[in-house]
Design a protein around this motif. Structure first.
Motif, short mmCIF file in Angstrom:
data_model
loop_
_atom_site.label_atom_id
_atom_site.label_comp_id
_atom_site.label_asym_id
_atom_site.label_seq_id
_atom_site.Cartn_x
_atom_site.Cartn_y
_atom_site.Cartn_z
N LEU A 218 -8.99 3.93 -3.22
CA LEU A 218 -10.14 5.41 -2.60
C LEU A 218 -9.60 6.03 -1.29
CD1 LEU A 218 -13.07 5.56 -4.89
CD2 LEU A 218 -11.49 6.47 -5.49
N ARG A 219 -8.97 4.99 -0.61
CA ARG A 219 -9.20 4.90 0.67
C ARG A 219 -7.93 5.42 1.05
NH1 ARG A 219 -10.87 6.89 5.24
NH2 ARG A 219 -10.12 5.68 7.07
N TYR A 220 -6.80 4.95 0.12
CA TYR A 220 -5.65 4.92 0.38
C TYR A 220 -5.31 6.27 0.18
CZ TYR A 220 -4.02 0.30 0.41
OH TYR A 220 -3.35 -1.36 0.91
N LEU A 221 -6.40 7.06 -0.99
CA LEU A 221 -5.49 8.45 -1.43
C LEU A 221 -5.85 9.59 0.06
CD1 LEU A 221 -6.48 7.95 -5.08
CD2 LEU A 221 -4.26 7.94 -4.42
N GLN A 222 -7.63 9.04 0.22
CA GLN A 222 -7.93 9.60 0.80
C GLN A 222 -7.36 9.48 2.03
OE1 GLN A 222 -11.89 8.24 2.05
NE2 GLN A 222 -12.03 10.59 3.70
N THR A 223 -6.51 8.71 2.90
CA THR A 223 -5.57 8.61 3.96
C THR A 223 -4.20 9.69 3.58
OG1 THR A 223 -6.55 6.27 3.73
CG2 THR A 223 -4.47 7.04 5.65
N LEU A 224 -3.94 9.01 2.57
CA LEU A 224 -2.61 10.73 1.61
C LEU A 224 -3.30 12.16 1.96
CD1 LEU A 224 -1.04 8.18 -0.61
CD2 LEU A 224 -0.34 9.14 1.53
N LEU A 225 -4.06 12.27 1.40
CA LEU A 225 -4.88 13.43 1.69
C LEU A 225 -4.83 13.99 2.96
CD1 LEU A 225 -6.49 15.93 0.33
CD2 LEU A 225 -7.90 14.86 -0.05
N GLU A 226 -5.68 13.47 3.92
CA GLU A 226 -5.65 13.42 5.29
C GLU A 226 -3.98 13.86 5.90
OE1 GLU A 226 -7.78 10.39 7.23
OE2 GLU A 226 -9.69 11.16 6.11
N LEU A 227 -3.70 13.43 6.06
CA LEU A 227 -1.54 12.96 6.03
C LEU A 227 -1.14 14.02 5.38
CD1 LEU A 227 -0.79 8.98 6.04
CD2 LEU A 227 -0.88 11.05 8.36
N GLY A 228 -1.25 14.27 4.27
CA GLY A 228 -0.85 15.85 3.60
C GLY A 228 -0.96 16.50 4.10
N ALA A 229 -1.44 16.94 4.99
CA ALA A 229 -2.85 18.38 5.26
C ALA A 229 -1.60 18.83 6.36
CB ALA A 229 -3.52 18.32 6.25
N ASP A 230 0.02 18.16 7.02
CA ASP A 230 0.55 18.52 7.40
C ASP A 230 1.96 18.39 7.25
OD1 ASP A 230 2.62 19.30 9.41
OD2 ASP A 230 2.04 17.56 10.67
N GLN A 231 3.19 19.32 6.35
CA GLN A 231 3.85 19.32 5.25
C GLN A 231 4.72 18.84 5.53
OE1 GLN A 231 4.50 23.56 3.95
NE2 GLN A 231 2.12 23.55 3.21
N ASN A 232 5.28 18.29 7.24
CA ASN A 232 6.24 18.41 7.64
C ASN A 232 6.16 16.92 8.38
OD1 ASN A 232 7.20 21.05 8.69
ND2 ASN A 232 6.36 21.41 9.86
N SER A 233 5.02 16.67 7.84
CA SER A 233 5.43 14.65 7.98
C SER A 233 5.73 13.88 7.17
CB SER A 233 3.60 14.15 8.13
OG SER A 233 3.12 14.95 7.08
N THR A 234 6.02 12.94 7.68
CA THR A 234 7.12 11.31 6.50
C THR A 234 5.68 10.72 5.93
OG1 THR A 234 8.64 12.48 6.89
CG2 THR A 234 8.46 10.30 5.82
N VAL A 235 5.49 10.89 4.83
CA VAL A 235 4.36 8.79 4.64
C VAL A 235 5.13 7.94 3.93
CG1 VAL A 235 1.93 9.11 2.76
CG2 VAL A 235 2.82 11.07 4.42
N VAL A 236 4.46 7.38 4.74
CA VAL A 236 5.44 5.68 4.30
C VAL A 236 3.66 5.25 3.30
CG1 VAL A 236 6.24 3.97 4.86
CG2 VAL A 236 6.84 5.58 5.45
N PHE A 237 4.22 5.02 2.03
CA PHE A 237 2.57 4.66 0.98
C PHE A 237 2.95 2.91 0.86
CE2 PHE A 237 -0.06 4.27 -2.48
CZ PHE A 237 -1.22 4.05 -2.34
N PRO A 238 1.61 2.62 1.48
CA PRO A 238 2.04 0.71 1.26
C PRO A 238 1.34 0.35 -0.22
CG PRO A 238 0.37 1.09 2.57
CD PRO A 238 1.33 2.83 2.60
#
Length: 267
Positions: A218-238
């Motif tokens: 759940l903490r991973y998913l919350q972090t992805l949600l916060e990072l996904g607010a910026d559409q120009n960002s690149t997310v590396v999900f471990p």
């Protein structure tokens, strides 16, 4: 003959008026008079109209109000061998006019001299930090020493205050550097304490999350949600190794899972 008597009478009247002027004295409410008759001191005279015998009595006026005396700047060397220039103010009041006249030649000058001497000797036994930070204690000590001497003259010391302390410019710069170093030390200590508290909180959070793996997901998913607010960002999900290990052992199963995922996406 008549003119001569008139002249003598006028002269007599003038002399009488002059004697009256010399004989009558007025003391204000805050004044007291010490009268010497033929060199001997008379009882103290209070305020009001006084009659003195001309050429026999001599009166000394004493002001009983509080007198403010400024002590000139004094060069002192503190106990830690730091030169300083100090000035002060003394407020005193005459409480016994007879002692103030009979006990000392000039009570104001005597009080000033004893105040200067006491200021130099007392401050010479104190260090610079005490002189700068503990003036109230020094003021009390100064007043006690000065009053002990002036009490014999009928003078009561009301207030003794150190007004200003001047130190060399080089010492001022050294004190400024010392104060700056002390502030930096305090800042580093506060920062270290903050890091210690933060690490302790993180340790407690890690222990709590380790007890329940779902909480970590759940903490991973919350972090992805916060990072996904910026559409120009690149997310590396471990991904945990234990999740992908079965697929590495069975590549066919990995292909089937990808195919199923694509089919669901099309639907």
């Amino acid at each position: 003959m008549t003119a001569l008597w008139l002249f003598l009478g006028a002269v007599g009247v003038i002399l009488l008026i002059a004697l009256l002027v010399l004989s009558l004295k007025v003391l204000r409410e805050y004044e007291r008079g010490v009268v010497f008759r033929m060199g001997r001191a008379r009882p103290l005279y209070g305020p009001g109209l006084l009659f003195l015998i001309p050429f026999v009595d001599r009166m000394v006026r004493i002001d009983e109000r509080v007198v403010t005396l400024t002590i000139p700047p004094q060069e002192v060397i503190t106990r830690d061998n730091v030169p300083a220039r100090v000035n002060a103010v003394v407020m005193f009041q005459v409480t016994d006019p007879l002692k103030a006249v009979l006990g000392v030649e000039n009570y104001a000058v005597a009080t000033s001299q004893i105040a200067q001497t006491t200021l130099r000797s007392l401050l010479g036994r104190a260090d610079l930090d005490t002189l700068l930070a503990h003036r109230e204690d020094l003021n009390v000590d100064l007043r006690g020493v000065i009053e002990k001497q002036s009490a014999n003259w009928g003078v009561e010391v009301r207030v003794v205050e150190i007004k200003d302390v001047e130190i060399p410019e080089s010492m001022q710069r050294a004190m400024a550097r010392e104060a700056e170093a002390e502030r930096e030390r305090r800042a580093k200590v506060i920062n270290a304490r903050g890091e210690l508290q933060a690490s302790d909180e993180l340790r407690q959070a890690a222990e709590t999350l380790s007890k329940n793996p779902a909480s970590l997901q759940l903490r991973y998913l919350q972090t992805l949600l916060e990072l996904g607010a910026d559409q120009n960002s690149t997310v590396v999900f471990p991904l945990p190794v234990d999740i992908i290990t079965p697929f590495l052992k069975n590549p066919a199963g990995l292909g089937d899972a990808l195919a199923n995922g694509l089919a669901r996406h099309r639907d």
